[in-house]
Scaffold this active site. Sequence first.
Site, mmCIF file in Angstrom:
data_model
loop_
_atom_site.group_PDB
_atom_site.id
_atom_site.type_symbol
_atom_site.label_atom_id
_atom_site.label_comp_id
_atom_site.label_asym_id
_atom_site.label_seq_id
_atom_site.Cartn_x
_atom_site.Cartn_y
_atom_site.Cartn_z
ATOM 1 N N VAL A 102 -32.915 -21.661 5.033
ATOM 2 C CA VAL A 102 -32.675 -21.865 6.460
ATOM 3 C C VAL A 102 -33.352 -23.143 6.942
ATOM 4 O O VAL A 102 -33.348 -23.445 8.131
ATOM 5 C CB VAL A 102 -33.185 -20.643 7.274
ATOM 6 N N ASP A 103 -33.943 -23.924 6.013
ATOM 7 C CA ASP A 103 -34.823 -25.024 6.411
ATOM 8 C C ASP A 103 -34.120 -26.310 6.825
ATOM 9 O O ASP A 103 -34.752 -27.213 7.390
ATOM 10 C CB ASP A 103 -35.857 -25.315 5.309
ATOM 11 N N HIS A 118 -27.585 -17.629 5.012
ATOM 12 C CA HIS A 118 -28.653 -16.920 5.731
ATOM 13 C C HIS A 118 -29.000 -17.580 7.065
ATOM 14 O O HIS A 118 -30.037 -17.287 7.652
ATOM 15 C CB HIS A 118 -29.907 -16.804 4.849
ATOM 16 N N CYS A 126 -28.410 -16.517 21.591
ATOM 17 C CA CYS A 126 -28.640 -15.459 22.583
ATOM 18 C C CYS A 126 -28.397 -14.089 21.965
ATOM 19 O O CYS A 126 -27.462 -13.904 21.182
ATOM 20 C CB CYS A 126 -27.722 -15.675 23.780
ATOM 21 N N CYS A 129 -25.185 -12.947 24.844
ATOM 22 C CA CYS A 129 -23.917 -13.673 25.005
ATOM 23 C C CYS A 129 -23.712 -14.635 23.829
ATOM 24 O O CYS A 129 -24.448 -14.573 22.850
ATOM 25 C CB CYS A 129 -23.871 -14.406 26.355
ATOM 26 N N CYS A 146 -32.200 -17.164 27.398
ATOM 27 C CA CYS A 146 -30.889 -17.813 27.468
ATOM 28 C C CYS A 146 -30.729 -18.500 28.828
ATOM 29 O O CYS A 146 -30.906 -17.869 29.863
ATOM 30 C CB CYS A 146 -29.804 -16.755 27.275
ATOM 31 N N GLY A 186 -33.417 -22.520 -8.093
ATOM 32 C CA GLY A 186 -34.542 -22.138 -7.243
ATOM 33 C C GLY A 186 -34.373 -20.851 -6.477
ATOM 34 O O GLY A 186 -34.907 -20.719 -5.375
ATOM 35 N N THR A 187 -33.672 -19.903 -7.071
ATOM 36 C CA THR A 187 -33.600 -18.585 -6.419
ATOM 37 C C THR A 187 -34.027 -17.506 -7.399
ATOM 38 O O THR A 187 -33.716 -17.577 -8.588
ATOM 39 C CB THR A 187 -32.198 -18.275 -5.857
ATOM 40 N N SER A 188 -34.743 -16.506 -6.866
ATOM 41 C CA SER A 188 -35.180 -15.393 -7.710
ATOM 42 C C SER A 188 -34.016 -14.446 -8.008
ATOM 43 O O SER A 188 -34.146 -13.532 -8.813
ATOM 44 C CB SER A 188 -36.312 -14.626 -7.027
#
Length: 237
Positions: A102-103, A118, A126, A129, A146, A186-188
């Site tokens: 998410v970076d 992700h 919000c 809405c 919001c 780089g993922t477990s």
Amino acid sequence: MTPLERARQLVAGAERVAVLTGAGISAESGIPTFRGAGGLWRKFRPEDLATPEAFERNPELVWEWYIWRRALIGEAQPNAGHLALAQWERRVQEFSLITQNVDGLHDRAGSRRILKIHGDIWLSRCTACSYQRMDRNAEYAGPPRCPECEALLRPGVVWFGEQLPRLVWDTAERAVHDCQLLVVAGTSAQVYPAAGLIGQSRAPVIEINIEDTPYTPAVSVALRGVSGDLLPQLFEP
Ligand code: OAD
């Protein structure tokens, strides 16, 4: 033939490529991973911070945690692994970068077609809405509200127990299904449904990780080392 030579051969022969990345690819940028040594889930409990129930109970705490992470990420720079993927995208006919991260470092490295399954930590949306916005270096004294309906905003990430964004997920599945090569870096490979993408590939799979994962026995080539070293090496003659 060494594993690296085999991997280079697969890379050279693929025009439709899919890549799945996880927190490990940003580790060399100084962003903590979730599992393993120094992992966030060793210090914090996901059920206190990364579930809809946690947000309902204590939005102040959840926002505090995400603002802390935004600050960490804001200071980080994309590394050689992110940059190698951005360059690869420009060389082949079809390139889908599926990320659990998410970076936003793939965006900052110049990747264009990014499937963020992700979500994005810089997105605030919000809870009531359809309002949403991208924040940059946003600092809040408390949970933000919001501007349109006054309900609480929440981070635009997927929490445990939530559905993945439908269209993004469907596109990721199609990319894995249609690719000639899947690279998993780089993922477990422990969090589903994301990890399940690996098993859906009919194409060869290259895994890049500092250690074995549950999928290692099933991949075509397992490269052991850091992604910032190994990803650029995939293109050397
Ligand atoms: P993890 O923290 O579970 O795994 C990171 C992986 O990266 C491990 O397998 C490490 O061995 C590997 N690794 C660490 N440093 C590396 C390096 N420099 N080069 C290559 N590999 C390295 O992170 P994810 O698999 O991304 O979910 O975790 C999946 C999801 O769990 C995350 O997206 C997050 C988390 O809860 C949500 O936010 C929904």
